[in-house]
Design an enzyme around this catalytic site. Structure first.
Site, PDB file in Angstrom:
ATOM      1  N   TYR A 307       4.460  13.295   8.396  1.00  0.00           N
ATOM      2  CA  TYR A 307       4.660  14.080   7.173  1.00  0.00           C
ATOM      3  C   TYR A 307       3.743  13.528   6.077  1.00  0.00           C
ATOM      4  O   TYR A 307       3.768  12.350   5.769  1.00  0.00           O
ATOM      5  CB  TYR A 307       6.122  13.980   6.763  1.00  0.00           C
ATOM      6  CG  TYR A 307       6.619  14.955   5.711  1.00  0.00           C
ATOM      7  CD1 TYR A 307       5.754  15.694   4.904  1.00  0.00           C
ATOM      8  CD2 TYR A 307       7.984  15.146   5.523  1.00  0.00           C
ATOM      9  CE1 TYR A 307       6.225  16.574   3.956  1.00  0.00           C
ATOM     10  CE2 TYR A 307       8.482  16.030   4.579  1.00  0.00           C
ATOM     11  CZ  TYR A 307       7.601  16.734   3.789  1.00  0.00           C
ATOM     12  OH  TYR A 307       8.071  17.615   2.842  1.00  0.00           O
ATOM     13  N   CYS A 308       2.919  14.399   5.506  1.00  0.00           N
ATOM     14  CA  CYS A 308       2.066  14.055   4.360  1.00  0.00           C
ATOM     15  C   CYS A 308       1.165  12.870   4.703  1.00  0.00           C
ATOM     16  O   CYS A 308       0.417  12.913   5.677  1.00  0.00           O
ATOM     17  CB  CYS A 308       2.933  13.793   3.130  1.00  0.00           C
ATOM     18  SG  CYS A 308       2.017  13.589   1.584  1.00  0.00           S
ATOM     19  N   VAL A 309       1.241  11.778   3.938  1.00  0.00           N
ATOM     20  CA  VAL A 309       0.346  10.639   4.165  1.00  0.00           C
ATOM     21  C   VAL A 309       0.575  10.035   5.542  1.00  0.00           C
ATOM     22  O   VAL A 309      -0.372   9.515   6.166  1.00  0.00           O
ATOM     23  CB  VAL A 309       0.550   9.585   3.055  1.00  0.00           C
ATOM     24  CG1 VAL A 309       1.974   9.071   3.041  1.00  0.00           C
ATOM     25  CG2 VAL A 309      -0.400   8.419   3.227  1.00  0.00           C
ATOM     26  N   GLY A 311       1.264  11.795   8.122  1.00  0.00           N
ATOM     27  CA  GLY A 311       0.552  12.711   9.010  1.00  0.00           C
ATOM     28  C   GLY A 311      -0.930  12.393   9.054  1.00  0.00           C
ATOM     29  O   GLY A 311      -1.562  12.425  10.129  1.00  0.00           O
ATOM     30  N   PHE A 336       3.322  17.823   9.167  1.00  0.00           N
ATOM     31  CA  PHE A 336       3.923  18.506   8.025  1.00  0.00           C
ATOM     32  C   PHE A 336       3.028  18.285   6.807  1.00  0.00           C
ATOM     33  O   PHE A 336       2.861  17.155   6.343  1.00  0.00           O
ATOM     34  CB  PHE A 336       5.317  17.955   7.715  1.00  0.00           C
ATOM     35  CG  PHE A 336       6.361  18.217   8.767  1.00  0.00           C
ATOM     36  CD1 PHE A 336       6.153  19.119   9.802  1.00  0.00           C
ATOM     37  CD2 PHE A 336       7.586  17.563   8.709  1.00  0.00           C
ATOM     38  CE1 PHE A 336       7.127  19.365  10.756  1.00  0.00           C
ATOM     39  CE2 PHE A 336       8.569  17.806   9.662  1.00  0.00           C
ATOM     40  CZ  PHE A 336       8.342  18.690  10.687  1.00  0.00           C
TER      41      PHE A 336
END
Length: 574
Positions: A307-309, A311, A336
């Site tokens: 998710y985000c960083v 990811g 994500f």
């Protein structure tokens, strides 16, 4: 004895008509000057861009014309009643239109704001990054100067102040002083939520703890589970329970109920002991967590989510595994709202230049960045909603805070290792090195995203202001494996945390190959509701083999013994 000064007389109709004539005459003079300036050879003075060039003169004329129209509405409000629907919730109260003075204040603000923003768009001769920074700063200034943010220009505040005899201002002052004391803007009552009480309550056990993370294994709720387990990597700039909010919103609980063996990495909030932690350490931690789960359950591969960083880091981890011939350890990767190419990384880039990077370095004398700075940065990206809305409601109106689990999580900050943070902003956001094969290395291994062939599910948010969909899409241009791109309604958080039972938003998919985001959107099919069922279907398509939810599938009964109950200790540490 001196007489007290007399109150100024209210201007009569003749005086108003005089001032109307003055404004009209001024507009006429401006128009005449503009027409003269447009005549060839009519002006011996040089044209100065932004001062007396035709485009600037035209904008000034437009401003004067709009100002005159506004003044005429003020003189005769009944004849110029604004029947347009109210789209700006700051001015939804009837008093902003029914009371002439506040109607004039509102419309004057909107007029000036509109022309300020138009002036920014008309600026030429600057780099695109500089123009975007100017655009962002102007929007922030415009939002800050709204008359709704000041007690004496907000009719709702005045009305409540009179009704409560000033109690609202005292209560609001108490709110403000409390926020000053804690160094952070409050969005929701502190006592409304607590991790382990009504947030992050999905049953499970912490089965591993390192100086950087805890590994949580969740208790199965089905008799059989998918043979391939799932390891989730949340962003360490926030707490992991964004994916385990209240039970009805919990992605983790939903996954467990779908028959998935779920593991969650809970990152430690940085302190002075993590001063030397770098991105290499987070990539190594992801690899270690993957291997830990493989060994615990005796499986060859795991599904992963970043998710985000996290990811972005998962993408680097996949590249490292591919370079070492170990790509098969990951059966699939789900992203994500994650970016790997930061060429168009959105509004966060407005905070990243050499001067601001130097300032960040000075703000981390103990080797970590206080999470409150990051919280303020993210709030500034949506200043109208996450700052000024609360200034008006809780400071000026003196309203009580409304319980909201998402905003509680938003304010539950984590500290960041200073070296990692600075290098991440420099290498990725500023220099975009991850998108260049071989430009970055992790633990001595060169990163080349074009070598990643892991099946991937890439989710983006249509209204994401942190990881814009255009930027997330670029991942499809770097990876070489099979990929499914899904565009979800809403933004960075609500676009992800959207349980099927809520019946909210929508998502778009495209079964045909698309070479660009525009091509994807043009041929996309819209589906109402949550994208979670689409994802679980895609995951099962990778492998639908199941095993009994027994033995090591029960937290603490395998080789890794339970350390403590979920959600663990790291998520609660300040």
């Amino acid at each position: 004895m001196n007489k007290p000064p007399e109150a100024p007389a209210v201007p009569d109709l003749a005086e108003m008509q005089h001032w109307t004539w003055v404004m009209g005459r001024a507009q006429q003079m401006m128009m005449e000057q503009g027409m003269t300036a447009l005549q060839p050879g009519a002006n011996s003075f040089p044209v100065v861009p932004g001062f007396n060039d035709p485009a600037t003169i035209a904008r000034v004329q437009d401003f004067w014309s709009d100002s005159l129209t506004l003044w005429q509405r003020f003189l005769d409000p009944a004849a110029a009643k604004d029947e347009a629907p109210v789209r700006d919730k700051r001015f939804k109260a009837d008093a902003w239109r029914d009371l002439p003075v506040f109607d004039l204040i509102r419309q004057s603000y909107q007029l000036i704001s509109d022309h300020m923003l138009k002036s920014v768009e008309a600026v030429d001769g600057v780099e695109p990054k500089q123009k975007e920074q100017l655009r962002f700063a102007t929007r922030a200034f415009v939002d800050a100067m709204s008359p709704s943010n000041f007690a004496l220009t907000n009719p709702e505040v005045i009305e409540k102040t009179i009704a409560t005899r000033g109690e609202n201002l005292l209560k609001g002052l108490q709110h403000m002083l409390s926020d000053i004391g804690r160094g952070q803007l409050t969005h929701t009552p502190d006592d409304a939520f607590a991790v382990g009480r009504n947030l992050a309550t999905t049953p499970g056990k912490v089965v591993k703890r390192t100086p950087l993370y805890e590994l949580i294994q969740y208790t199965p709720t089905t008799e059989t589970v998918l043979a391939v387990p799932l390891v989730i990597f949340p962003p360490w700039i926030n707490r992991f329970y964004i994916l385990d909010l209240t039970p009805e919103k919990s992605f983790i609980r939903w996954c467990v109920d779908q028959g998935i063996t779920v593991f969650m990495v809970s990152w430690k909030s940085a302190d002075a002991s993590m001063a030397d932690v770098m991105w290499d350490d987070y990539v190594a931690a992801q690899t270690e967590a993957i291997d830990t789960v493989r060994d615990l359950l005796s499986v060859p591969a795991v599904h992963t989510i970043g998710y985000c960083v996290a990811g972005t880091t998962l993408a680097a981890t996949l590249a490292v595994l591919a370079a070492g011939g170990e790509a098969a350890k990951v059966a699939s990767a789900t992203f994500f709202t994650a970016q790997v190419d930061f060429a168009g990384a959105g509004e966060l880039t407005n905070f990243i230049d050499d001067e601001q990077l130097k300032m960040l370095a000075k703000m981390s004398p103990d080797g970590f960045l206080d999470g409150r700075y990051m919280a303020m940065t993210f709030n500034l990206l949506r200043g109208r909603d996450l700052i000024w809305n609360y200034v008006t409601s809780n400071y000026l109106m003196g309203n009580d805070y409304v319980p909201f689990d998402l905003l509680h999580w938003n304010g539950d900050t984590t500290n960041l290792p200073a070296k990692w943070h600075l290098s991440y902003l420099t290498d990725l956001y500023r220099d975009n090195l991850l998108a260049q094969p071989g430009a970055l290395s992790v633990n001595g291994v060169a990163i080349d995203l074009t070598k990643v062939e892991t099946p991937s599910y890439v989710q983006a948010g249509r209204e994401d202001h942190i990881a814009p969909v255009e930027s997330v899409w670029k991942m499809t241009e770097h990876f070489r494996g099979p990929m499914r791109f899904v565009l979800a309604g809403s933004g960075h958080i609500a676009g992800v945390v959207n349980p099927p039972a809520a019946g909210k938003y929508q998502y778009w998919t495209n079964a045909s190959p698309a070479s660009s985001l525009d091509e994807f959107v043009a041929g996309a099919t819209e589906t109402k509701g949550s994208w979670w069922p689409d994802w679980i279907g895609w995951l099962r398509d990778r492998s639908d083999k199941t095993v009994s939810a027994a033995g090591a599938r029960i937290p603490g009964t395998g080789a890794l013994k339970a350390i403590e109950d979920a959600p663990g200790s790291y998520v609660k540490a300040r």
